[in-house]
Design a protein around this motif. Sequence first.
Motif, PDB file in Angstrom:
ATOM      1  N   UNK A   1       0.840  -1.197   0.000  1.00 39.82           N
ATOM      2  CA  UNK A   1       0.000   0.000   0.000  1.00 39.82           C
ATOM      3  C   UNK A   1       0.873   1.244   0.000  1.00 39.82           C
ATOM      4  N   UNK A   2       0.556   2.163  -0.901  1.00 34.06           N
ATOM      5  CA  UNK A   2       1.094   3.516  -0.822  1.00 34.06           C
ATOM      6  C   UNK A   2      -0.031   4.325  -0.191  1.00 34.06           C
ATOM      7  N   UNK A   3       0.097   4.621   1.092  1.00 31.39           N
ATOM      8  CA  UNK A   3      -0.973   5.314   1.823  1.00 31.39           C
ATOM      9  C   UNK A   3      -1.233   6.701   1.260  1.00 31.39           C
ATOM     10  N   UNK A   4      -0.152   7.396   0.914  1.00 27.83           N
ATOM     11  CA  UNK A   4      -0.271   8.774   0.429  1.00 27.83           C
ATOM     12  C   UNK A   4      -1.123   8.857  -0.832  1.00 27.83           C
ATOM     13  N   UNK A   5      -0.939   7.899  -1.742  1.00 27.20           N
ATOM     14  CA  UNK A   5      -1.667   7.904  -3.012  1.00 27.20           C
ATOM     15  C   UNK A   5      -2.879   6.993  -2.984  1.00 27.20           C
ATOM     16  N   UNK A   6      -3.059   6.276  -1.881  1.00 27.90           N
ATOM     17  CA  UNK A   6      -4.174   5.337  -1.736  1.00 27.90           C
ATOM     18  C   UNK A   6      -4.172   4.333  -2.881  1.00 27.90           C
ATOM     19  N   UNK A   7      -2.998   3.751  -3.120  1.00 29.58           N
ATOM     20  CA  UNK A   7      -2.840   2.731  -4.154  1.00 29.58           C
ATOM     21  C   UNK A   7      -2.481   1.413  -3.483  1.00 29.58           C
ATOM     22  N   UNK A   8      -3.185   0.359  -3.863  1.00 33.11           N
ATOM     23  CA  UNK A   8      -2.920  -0.986  -3.349  1.00 33.11           C
ATOM     24  C   UNK A   8      -2.412  -1.838  -4.494  1.00 33.11           C
ATOM     25  N   UNK A   9      -1.314  -2.549  -4.253  1.00 33.24           N
ATOM     26  CA  UNK A   9      -0.750  -3.474  -5.231  1.00 33.24           C
ATOM     27  C   UNK A   9      -0.931  -4.881  -4.669  1.00 33.24           C
ATOM     28  N   UNK A  10      -1.628  -5.719  -5.422  1.00 36.15           N
ATOM     29  CA  UNK A  10      -1.853  -7.108  -5.027  1.00 36.15           C
ATOM     30  C   UNK A  10      -1.059  -8.016  -5.959  1.00 36.15           C
TER      31      UNK A  10
ATOM     32  N   UNK B   1     -12.409  -2.060  -1.155  1.00 33.92           N
ATOM     33  CA  UNK B   1     -11.248  -1.162  -1.073  1.00 33.92           C
ATOM     34  C   UNK B   1     -11.450   0.082  -1.936  1.00 33.92           C
ATOM     35  N   UNK B   2     -12.078  -0.077  -3.099  1.00 38.93           N
ATOM     36  CA  UNK B   2     -12.395   1.086  -3.942  1.00 38.93           C
ATOM     37  C   UNK B   2     -13.348   2.019  -3.213  1.00 38.93           C
ATOM     38  N   UNK B   3     -14.322   1.458  -2.509  1.00 43.78           N
ATOM     39  CA  UNK B   3     -15.274   2.278  -1.749  1.00 43.78           C
ATOM     40  C   UNK B   3     -14.573   3.039  -0.626  1.00 43.78           C
ATOM     41  N   UNK B   4     -13.424   2.545  -0.161  1.00 37.49           N
ATOM     42  CA  UNK B   4     -12.643   3.232   0.865  1.00 37.49           C
ATOM     43  C   UNK B   4     -11.714   4.289   0.266  1.00 37.49           C
ATOM     44  N   UNK B   5     -11.742   4.430  -1.076  1.00 40.86           N
ATOM     45  CA  UNK B   5     -10.933   5.448  -1.744  1.00 40.86           C
ATOM     46  C   UNK B   5      -9.627   4.935  -2.314  1.00 40.86           C
ATOM     47  N   UNK B   6      -9.393   3.634  -2.260  1.00 40.06           N
ATOM     48  CA  UNK B   6      -8.161   3.050  -2.783  1.00 40.06           C
ATOM     49  C   UNK B   6      -8.348   2.609  -4.222  1.00 40.06           C
ATOM     50  N   UNK B   7      -7.264   2.657  -4.976  1.00 41.55           N
ATOM     51  CA  UNK B   7      -7.227   2.041  -6.293  1.00 41.55           C
ATOM     52  C   UNK B   7      -6.461   0.739  -6.123  1.00 41.55           C
ATOM     53  N   UNK B   8      -6.979  -0.351  -6.659  1.00 45.33           N
ATOM     54  CA  UNK B   8      -6.336  -1.658  -6.536  1.00 45.33           C
ATOM     55  C   UNK B   8      -5.826  -2.076  -7.900  1.00 45.33           C
ATOM     56  N   UNK B   9      -4.546  -2.421  -7.972  1.00 44.65           N
ATOM     57  CA  UNK B   9      -4.004  -3.000  -9.200  1.00 44.65           C
ATOM     58  C   UNK B   9      -3.450  -4.369  -8.852  1.00 44.65           C
ATOM     59  N   UNK B  10      -3.657  -5.318  -9.759  1.00 42.05           N
ATOM     60  CA  UNK B  10      -3.286  -6.708  -9.504  1.00 42.05           C
ATOM     61  C   UNK B  10      -2.296  -7.208 -10.557  1.00 42.05           C
ATOM     62  N   UNK B  11      -1.372  -8.029 -10.069  1.00 40.17           N
ATOM     63  CA  UNK B  11      -0.412  -8.692 -10.929  1.00 40.17           C
ATOM     64  C   UNK B  11      -0.335 -10.144 -10.478  1.00 40.17           C
ATOM     65  N   UNK B  12       0.030 -11.021 -11.379  1.00 43.20           N
ATOM     66  CA  UNK B  12       0.211 -12.423 -11.010  1.00 43.20           C
ATOM     67  C   UNK B  12       1.663 -12.657 -10.613  1.00 43.20           C
ATOM     68  N   UNK B  13       1.880 -13.743  -9.898  1.00 40.48           N
ATOM     69  CA  UNK B  13       3.255 -14.128  -9.567  1.00 40.48           C
ATOM     70  C   UNK B  13       4.069 -14.270 -10.846  1.00 40.48           C
TER      71      UNK B  13
END
Length: 173
Positions: free
Chosen positions: A54-63, A85-97
């Motif tokens: 999580x980048x708290x400052x930018x509200x970005x989540x990396x999964x 998480x989007x409803x909490x103001x975060x943007x979620x981006x996902x990558x695979x292993x």
Amino acid sequence: MRGLRFIETRRSRELRRDATSAEKIMWGRLRNRNLGGFKFVRQEPIGPFIADFVCRECKLIVEIDGETHSNQEEIAADVRRSDYLNAQGYQVIRFTNQQVYENADAVAEAILAALSRRPGLITRAPHPASPRLRREEFTPSPARSSPLPPASPPRRGGARRSPPSAHGSLRAR
């Protein structure tokens, strides 16, 4: 509030200790403000979920998703999680292993691109302590002639003590 979430804190610590190899690779890219000077934390509790990075400052989540995120039930759970998480103001981006293993640089670039698209973001220079910043690129402030902190003064005092022996704390009576 932070100190009251014992269960989440314990689980986050377990996840940090037992990180997958893909998470370890990405953490090497994200930690210590290595990616564009942005601060990331890992295994961060947010509501009922724990986000990988999580980048708290930018509200970005990396999964970083492993093999378990490939069946329909897990995909539906990921959608519900992302919606929350989007409803909490975060943007979620996902990558695979697999994406991390094959091209971690491209994953890091995609994360940086997502950070640059966040609203209200100020473009950042790398943090001065960042390992990516070479010493010759650092220009010290006028008040200080060296980029390094001043050396501590030499110790004064008597002779050096020798380390205690194995029974040094026991005295004969």
